[in-house]
Enzyme design. Sequence first.
Site, PDB file in Angstrom:
ATOM      1  CG  MET A  40       2.647   6.048   5.001  1.00 41.66           C
ATOM      2  SD  MET A  40       1.911   7.223   6.123  1.00 41.66           S
ATOM      3  CE  MET A  40       2.356   6.504   7.676  1.00 41.66           C
ATOM      4  CG  HIS A  44       9.893  -2.549   7.849  1.00 42.45           C
ATOM      5  ND1 HIS A  44       8.905  -3.504   7.678  1.00 42.45           N
ATOM      6  CD2 HIS A  44       9.233  -1.430   8.262  1.00 42.45           C
ATOM      7  CE1 HIS A  44       7.731  -2.998   7.993  1.00 42.45           C
ATOM      8  NE2 HIS A  44       7.892  -1.730   8.335  1.00 42.45           N
ATOM      9  CG  HIS A  47       7.159  -1.794   3.896  1.00 43.86           C
ATOM     10  ND1 HIS A  47       7.947  -1.245   4.877  1.00 43.86           N
ATOM     11  CD2 HIS A  47       5.955  -1.180   3.994  1.00 43.86           C
ATOM     12  CE1 HIS A  47       7.270  -0.328   5.526  1.00 43.86           C
ATOM     13  NE2 HIS A  47       6.053  -0.269   5.021  1.00 43.86           N
ATOM     14  CD  GLN A  71      -1.747   7.472   7.085  1.00 42.96           C
ATOM     15  OE1 GLN A  71      -2.082   7.459   5.926  1.00 42.96           O
ATOM     16  NE2 GLN A  71      -1.297   6.376   7.686  1.00 42.96           N
ATOM     17  N   GLY A 157      -0.323  -5.262   5.022  1.00 43.54           N
ATOM     18  CA  GLY A 157       0.152  -6.141   6.085  1.00 43.54           C
ATOM     19  C   GLY A 157      -0.894  -6.288   7.187  1.00 43.54           C
ATOM     20  CG  ASP A 160      -0.639  -1.481   9.975  1.00 47.10           C
ATOM     21  OD1 ASP A 160      -0.404  -1.044  11.110  1.00 47.10           O
ATOM     22  OD2 ASP A 160       0.197  -1.480   9.064  1.00 47.10           O
ATOM     23  CD  GLN A 163      -3.382   0.682   6.730  1.00 46.58           C
ATOM     24  OE1 GLN A 163      -3.228   1.859   7.041  1.00 46.58           O
ATOM     25  NE2 GLN A 163      -2.392  -0.053   6.264  1.00 46.58           N
TER      26      GLN A 163
END
Length: 298
Positions: A40, A44, A47, A71, A157, A160, A163
């Site tokens: 999104m 940083h 990512h 979301q 990652g 999360d 997720q």
Amino acid sequence: MFYLGESGSMLSVNRRISDIRSQVADWRSSGRTVGFVPTMGALHEGHGALIRASIEHCDRTVVSIFVNPLQFDRKEDLLTYPRDDKADQAFIEDLGAHALFLPSVEEMYPQEQWTILTQKTITNNLDGQARPGFFDGILTVVLKLFHMVSPDVAFFGLKDYQQVAVIRRMVADLNMEVEIRGIPTAREASGVAYASRNKLLSEDDRPHAALLYQALQATEAQFHQGIDDVDILLDGLRNALATIPNARIDYADLVDGVSLQLKTKKASVGDVLALAVYLGSVRLIDNLILSEKNSFLS
Ligand code: PAF
């Protein structure tokens, strides 16, 4: 459209679904594998770790930036979500990714989205409980993005954690041909997990963010000392979090690493300590997978 970055390499910038589809089809026709890092934006080092992993494992890497309205349950969170497309584009290009997919809201949702993906059980706790509809929004947009980019491998990652678990389950349940790789949480030297929301922390709250991971580590240290009673471990964790100035605990729980169901009796290796804590108005999440004593993998 191509963007020539500082390193001199070319990043293909695609705003249309048809453009990213033909870019990927072109690579596929010459037998190249495609890695995908959905984001999104407000990129940083967290990512960065995902993009590097994709570049290492796949012939071509696509990064998407799309702040997904589906979301966000609170409109102000969506409006205040940090955005910097120019800096993000330079960051991606400098790492050597090959394509950026940067669709507009109208491109992603040209009409009201009537088809919403939802998942049972694994979304009952943690962020699934704290943020109703959150994972419906994530699953729906990730499924759409997978249809648009058709990656061989997608990188997410483990900060999360829920997720990643939810997306893995979607892929298994829907027989999708994409491999999901979870990449360990990238942290600043202080232990703070990199997160786009860190930018929103006040000067006063910033140093306190490191205390979240310290509290998780202290709880794991107790586990390594032989304490496996969940109530004792969680009391310790919650008490430590409660001493952080300006902090409000949303949740601090221990869950099974696969089903994400709450552990209530004994903790075991592979269980996940997960927390969401507000520092001022900024909500941070973090987690720690309980390791074997003396493991170097935690
Ligand atoms: O992790 C994120 O940044 C988002 O949830 C994702 C996976 C890009 C979906 O919008």
